[in-house]
Enzyme design. Structure first.
Site, short mmCIF file in Angstrom:
data_model
loop_
_atom_site.label_atom_id
_atom_site.label_comp_id
_atom_site.label_asym_id
_atom_site.label_seq_id
_atom_site.Cartn_x
_atom_site.Cartn_y
_atom_site.Cartn_z
N SER A 161 0.84 -1.20 0.00
CA SER A 161 0.00 0.00 0.00
C SER A 161 0.88 1.25 0.00
O SER A 161 2.08 1.19 0.26
CB SER A 161 -0.90 0.01 1.24
N LYS A 162 0.24 2.38 -0.26
CA LYS A 162 0.94 3.66 -0.20
C LYS A 162 1.50 3.89 1.19
O LYS A 162 2.58 4.47 1.36
CB LYS A 162 0.00 4.78 -0.61
N ARG A 163 0.76 3.45 2.20
CA ARG A 163 1.20 3.62 3.58
C ARG A 163 2.56 2.94 3.81
O ARG A 163 3.40 3.44 4.56
CB ARG A 163 0.15 3.06 4.53
N ASP A 165 5.19 5.26 2.43
CA ASP A 165 5.40 6.40 3.33
C ASP A 165 6.19 5.98 4.57
O ASP A 165 7.06 6.72 5.04
CB ASP A 165 4.05 6.99 3.76
#
Length: 505
Positions: A262-264, A267
């Site tokens: 995921s994008k998380r 990050d």
């Protein structure tokens, strides 16, 4: 099937930035199409108007332009089987909805969201299917006159596919083999919604794939549960003979732990999950992109190609053209592929090594000129040739070799303590005299004369070189000392030495 020209498609939704998993799916479709002399179609799935994000379609197209993945037809590419945006195909879908209703393969349902929610609360794990449909408010349970009246009054409705119980659905998958599913566990999926006069994903894709003569559907594993429905729809329309071959790709997994990438994760661990930088028009939040982070498109392609597939050899570096004949969709892994983002960094480093100093210098020059506006390409190329094998990204070159262009004004304390001795100032003053006497300041000539002087004086080579490096660089880094001094030239070398001696003595 073998006589038909291979045609595959990539059909993203314009709901935001393109996830790197979608890029890999597009890449595998591209490789498959090119390998079989086929076509790659670019289609936009925008039937869910509530999720449309301005700029997303243009972003997706620009991503593939940067990556070098070329489409043969579709949105912005032309072709004779359009339109290629699903929102522009409403009338086409309506014809096929009517065909299913007339053939008793689908039915109209008037259940409101509130009624459906009430049913879910009453019945654990409620599913709208062959076992429950006759308890609901639809054209199978209501008199035709009431159905006509409700529609005439403008009541919202959906069209559901009528899944018959007691059948076994066979999905032939190029990666997973035969997948058999009992129709009893399948629900009556919604195919069309009157609220926006648009089909759902399931109907739109089947109709589009058929009309656009798609022969192979290569998509992510997350769509595998919908494959039985798509098989049933092809059969319901009488298109079984032209049903595409399915291939469901393994998921891209988190670099650590379990679950889908995921994008998380990006990050949290400091890597991009989008090909290009993306600014969300609603929130203003900016997400990193591989392009803006300094990756080469060919490194990203190479990295993604080997996530879930490999050629079965030790070779790891491939151009896009080299991948085409080697790619084998049937050899893709069934298990998810961990997204080892550090391997992506390794690939970028390898492509820096492969590229010429001239190529890297062209990219490095704008960075140098931010600090030194008048710097020449020739000098930047010379530095790049010495230093490019030490970095994974072009942007890492400046902090590593800024001393070539800008004289140090401070000197690293740890290096001073370790390398600057009581006799360093005296020895380097003597070295200045030696350097001043040299007319040919080439690397080889300097090295010969300075080494001879060190030997003649009985000095330790390491002591001289380490202290000399400190005066020219400001710390203990960089290539060979004579590479540095030859690049700087006699005047600049001596100027830096005198300044350091004055500062450090």
């Amino acid at each position: 099937m073998s006589e038909r020209k291979v045609r595959v498609r990539f059909a993203p939704s314009p709901t935001g930035a393109l996830h790197i998993g979608g890029v890999r799916t597009a890449l595998y479709n591209y490789l498959f199409a090119r390998q079989h002399g086929g076509d790659l179609v670019f289609r936009i799935e925008d039937t869910d108007s509530s999720r449309f994000v301005p700029g997303a379609e243009e972003y997706i197209i620009e991503s593939f332009r940067w990556l070098g993945i070329q489409f043969d037809e579709g949105v912005s590419f032309g072709g004779d089987k359009g339109p290629y945006r699903q929102s522009e195909r409403r009338d086409i879908y309506k014809r096929y909805v009517r065909q299913l209703l007339d053939a008793d393969k689908a039915y109209i349902a008037f259940d409101t969201p509130q009624e459906l929610e009430q049913k879910r609360q009453q019945v654990p794990n409620f599913q709208y299917d062959s076992h429950t449909r006759l308890e609901m408010r639809n054209s199978l349970t209501l008199p035709q006159s009431e159905v006509d009246a409700l529609m005439a009054a403008g009541h919202q409705y959906v069209v559901r596919f009528k899944v018959e119980a007691g059948h076994e659905i066979l999905v032939n998958d190029l990666i997973r083999g035969e997948v058999r599913v009992k129709s009893d566990i399948c629900d009556d999926k919604v195919l069309y919604k009157s609220a926006d006069e648009l089909p759902t994903y399931h109907l739109a894709n089947i109709v589009d794939d058929h009309l656009m003569e798609i022969t192979h559907v290569i998509r992510g594993e997350e769509w595998l549960p919908s494959a039985p429905l798509h098989v049933m729809l092809y059969e319901a329309f009488g298109w079984a003979d032209t049903m595409p071959q399915f291939a469901h790709l393994p998921l891209l997994l988190k670099p650590d732990g379990k679950g889908k990438l995921s994008k998380r994760d990006g990050d949290r661990l400091g890597f991009p999950v989008f090909p290009l930088q993306w600014t969300d028009p609603k929130t203003g939040e900016t997400s990193r992109g591989y392009r803006e982070d300094g990756y080469f498109p060919e490194a990203v392609i190479n990295f993604l190609a080997l996530l879930g597939w490999n050629p079965g050899t030790e070779q790891e570096l491939f151009t896009l053209d080299e991948l085409v004949p080697l790619f084998d969709i049937t050899k893709c892994s069934k298990a998810g592929a961990k997204f080892a983002y550090d391997k992506g960094i390794w690939f970028n480093h390898e492509y820096i090594l492969k590229k010429s100093a001239d190529d890297i210098a062209q990219l490095f020059l704008p960075i140098v000129r931010e600090h030194c506006p008048d710097e020449t390409l020739e000098r930047v190329t010379a530095v790049t040739a010495m230093m490019k094998d030490r970095v994974s990204f072009v942007k890492e070159l400046w902090p590593l070799c800024s001393f070539f262009f800008v004289a140090p004004t401070t000197y690293d304390e740890k290096t001073v303590k370790k390398r600057w001795r009581e006799d360093s100032a005296q020895q380097l003053t003597e070295l200045i005299a030696v350097l001043e006497s040299i007319d040919d300041f080439s690397l080889q000539n300097q090295e010969r004369i300075v080494h001879a002087w060190i030997e003649q004086q009985g000095y330790k080579l390491g002591n001289i070189m380490n202290a000399w490096r400190l005066t020219l660089v400001g710390e203990g880094k960089g290539p060979g000392m004579f590479d540095i001094s030859a690049f700087l030239g006699k005047d600049e070398t001596i100027r830096r030495m005198r300044r350091a001696i004055n500062e450090l003595k």
